[in-house]
Design an enzyme around this catalytic site. Structure first.
Site, PDB file in Angstrom:
ATOM      1  N   SER A 178       0.852  -1.204   0.069  1.00 50.48           N
ATOM      2  CA  SER A 178      -0.074  -0.069  -0.071  1.00 50.48           C
ATOM      3  C   SER A 178       0.904   1.288  -0.039  1.00 50.48           C
ATOM      4  O   SER A 178       0.348   2.385  -0.506  1.00 50.48           O
ATOM      5  CB  SER A 178      -0.943  -0.144   1.161  1.00 50.48           C
ATOM      6  OG  SER A 178      -0.266  -0.119   2.346  1.00 50.48           O
ATOM      7  N   HIS A 206      -5.441  -2.980  -3.192  1.00 52.17           N
ATOM      8  CA  HIS A 206      -4.949  -2.277  -4.026  1.00 52.17           C
ATOM      9  C   HIS A 206      -4.854  -2.965  -5.491  1.00 52.17           C
ATOM     10  O   HIS A 206      -4.886  -2.360  -6.761  1.00 52.17           O
ATOM     11  CB  HIS A 206      -3.603  -1.500  -3.849  1.00 52.17           C
ATOM     12  CG  HIS A 206      -3.777  -0.728  -2.591  1.00 52.17           C
ATOM     13  ND1 HIS A 206      -4.063   0.522  -2.662  1.00 52.17           N
ATOM     14  CD2 HIS A 206      -3.319  -0.938  -1.269  1.00 52.17           C
ATOM     15  CE1 HIS A 206      -3.913   1.039  -1.407  1.00 52.17           C
ATOM     16  NE2 HIS A 206      -3.517   0.315  -0.514  1.00 52.17           N
ATOM     17  N   LYS A 236     -11.626   0.779  -2.549  1.00 48.11           N
ATOM     18  CA  LYS A 236     -10.882   1.311  -3.471  1.00 48.11           C
ATOM     19  C   LYS A 236     -11.007   1.311  -4.743  1.00 48.11           C
ATOM     20  O   LYS A 236     -12.194   2.077  -5.109  1.00 48.11           O
ATOM     21  CB  LYS A 236      -9.378   0.668  -2.977  1.00 48.11           C
ATOM     22  CG  LYS A 236      -8.717   1.260  -1.912  1.00 48.11           C
ATOM     23  CD  LYS A 236      -7.885   0.332  -1.065  1.00 48.11           C
ATOM     24  CE  LYS A 236      -7.497   1.173   0.289  1.00 48.11           C
ATOM     25  NZ  LYS A 236      -6.957   0.413   1.335  1.00 48.11           N
TER      26      LYS A 236
HETATM   27  C1  LIG Z   1      -6.780  -0.071   2.543  1.00 48.25           C
HETATM   28  C2  LIG Z   1      -6.186  -1.258   2.846  1.00 48.25           C
HETATM   29  C3  LIG Z   1      -7.092  -1.992   3.861  1.00 48.25           C
HETATM   30  C4  LIG Z   1      -8.034  -1.531   4.512  1.00 48.25           C
HETATM   31  O1  LIG Z   1      -9.210  -1.576   3.617  1.00 48.25           O
HETATM   32  P1  LIG Z   1     -10.308  -0.630   4.217  1.00 48.25           P
HETATM   33  O2  LIG Z   1     -11.719  -1.197   3.491  1.00 48.25           O
HETATM   34  O3  LIG Z   1     -10.084   0.820   4.052  1.00 48.25           O
HETATM   35  O4  LIG Z   1     -10.766  -0.925   5.730  1.00 48.25           O
HETATM   36  C5  LIG Z   1      -6.433  -3.336   4.032  1.00 48.25           C
HETATM   37  N1  LIG Z   1      -5.105  -3.752   3.445  1.00 48.25           N
HETATM   38  C6  LIG Z   1      -4.551  -2.750   2.633  1.00 48.25           C
HETATM   39  C7  LIG Z   1      -3.249  -3.235   1.649  1.00 48.25           C
HETATM   40  C8  LIG Z   1      -5.281  -1.682   2.511  1.00 48.25           C
HETATM   41  O5  LIG Z   1      -4.372  -0.693   1.516  1.00 48.25           O
END
Ligand SMILES: *Cc1c(COP(=O)(O)O)cnc(C)c1O
Length: 386
Positions: A178, A206, A236
């Site tokens: 991330s 992602h 996302k």
């Molecule tokens: C954003 C993210 C999460 C968490 O997801 P949410 O739906 O925002 O709680 C988990 N793992 C990674 C790698 C992320 O970037």
């Protein structure tokens, strides 16, 4: 008791250059007003821009007309036909027999790891995994062994050392990291898992919707099979809010029985479910959206590298520009803001000390003119901040 002790911790964060505050943006598009000025925003994870797509917005509105909240946990009365339809669609998208929705991606990580491993077990974890996986490993009570970032051979060495003393073993990794935007060696990790009697879980928050021929994610992009648990988020590329776990039917049945983040938290809200489902249909039908955002990312990377900035190599819409110290990252971010571009400084504990950075993200909503503006702002900020 007075909470004045919190001020002490905040003073310390300030002294380290790690103090954060919330910034309120006027809108959710690629241009938004902040403190009275319009800025080009390079910070959203809605990579395809589908959170503003009329079809997705309409789907959420229509669902809201029949009720805005799921009202309870999935098990009590919070599972509707719409939840199940999205689960079937997500399972198919990931090429898995089943998928299970949770309230957020963060909860999906907690649910998966705590269901798969407990105190008698060992979990082998990439050094740069997302906080949700780190917290999940801690919560599980399993023995945690951390391997060097992206190093499948190091993961295997840890398994060889620790596997025999534990009941079960689990390898956990981000698909797309991330804060770094690079990819895990999923084919190699799947091989290591198979050869060492371990399960493999990939957090593809992602990659989902962005990478792979059908937008299936990092595993599809790399041609990796043998992943036991595919974690993803609706928040996302899928332009909504919520998380999911895709895998075999026994995973779903175990989650429904044992996963506390599913048992004790309200199901994703119907408008969020409808928005994600509409977005998923668009992901499948419109590959040009991922082609556009990946091409934008390549353009931006090339331009930033040509300025002599330290850009982490990769192909994803996450373009990290390494700054080193907290101070330089904050100063560069402030200079960009003065130039009309919003990119937050990412500092510890989000990244290891000494690797503070600007985490630039692009979306399919950005235009070539936006990219030119971004590069001009970086050029000006680079002259001012050394
Ligand atoms: C954003 C993210 C999460 C968490 O997801 P949410 O739906 O925002 O709680 C988990 N793992 C990674 C790698 C992320 O970037």
């Amino acid at each position: 008791m007075s909470l004045a002790f919190l001020e002490e911790a905040l003073r310390e964060a300030r002294a380290l250059g790690r103090h954060r505050r919330l910034r309120t943006l006027s809108g959710l598009g690629p241009h938004a007003r902040l403190d009275g000025r319009t800025l080009l925003v390079l910070a959203s994870n809605s990579y395809l821009g589908l959170h503003l797509d009329a079809r997705v917005v309409e789907a959420a509105k229509a669902a809201a007309a029949s009720g805005t909240s799921s009202g309870s946990s999935r098990l009590v009365a919070g599972t509707t036909a719409a939840h199940e339809a999205l689960e079937r669609a997500l399972a198919a998208h990931k090429g898995q027999p089943a998928a299970t929705l949770l309230g957020t991606g963060y909860q999906a990580s907690l649910a998966a790891v705590t269901t798969l491993v407990q105190a008698q077990d060992v979990v082998v974890s990439d050094a740069l995994n997302h906080a949700s996986l780190i917290d999940a490993c801690r919560l599980s009570g399993a023995t945690i062994q951390v391997y060097g970032h992206g190093d499948a051979a190091a993961a295997e060495a840890l398994l060889k050392m620790h596997r025999a003393r534990h009941r079960r073993a689990l390898i956990v990794t981000d698909g797309v990291f991330s804060m770094d935007g690079d990819l895990a060696p999923l084919r190699e990790l799947a091989e290591v898992a198979r050869a060492n009697d371990a399960a493999l879980m990939v957090d593809d928050a992602h990659g989902t919707g962005v990478l792979g021929r059908t937008g299936g994610g990092t595993a599809e992009h790399l041609g990796a099979a043998g992943i036991d648990v595919h974690m993803g988020t609706l928040s996302k590329a899928l332009a909504s809010s919520g998380g999911f776990l895709a895998g075999p039917g026994e995973l779903q049945r175990a989650l429904v029985n044992f996963a506390r983040p599913l048992l004790f938290s309200t199901a994703p809200a119907p408008p969020a479910v409808a928005a994600a489902h509409a977005a998923l249909e668009i992901v499948k039908r419109e590959p040009e959206l991922r082609e556009r955002v990946l091409s934008h990312a390549a353009t931006l990377r090339r331009g930033l590298e040509q300025m002599g900035l330290d850009v982490t190599p990769g192909v994803t819409p996450i373009v990290p520009v390494l700054m080193g110290s907290e101070k330089r990252a904050v100063a560069f971010s402030a200079a960009l803001e003065e130039e009309g571009v919003y990119v937050p400084a990412i500092r510890p504990p989000s990244v290891p000390p000494g690797s503070s950075r600007l985490r630039v993200t692009v979306s399919a909503l950005h235009t070539p003119i936006d990219l030119e503006q971004a590069l001009a702002a970086f050029e000006a900020a680079h002259r001012r901040v050394r």
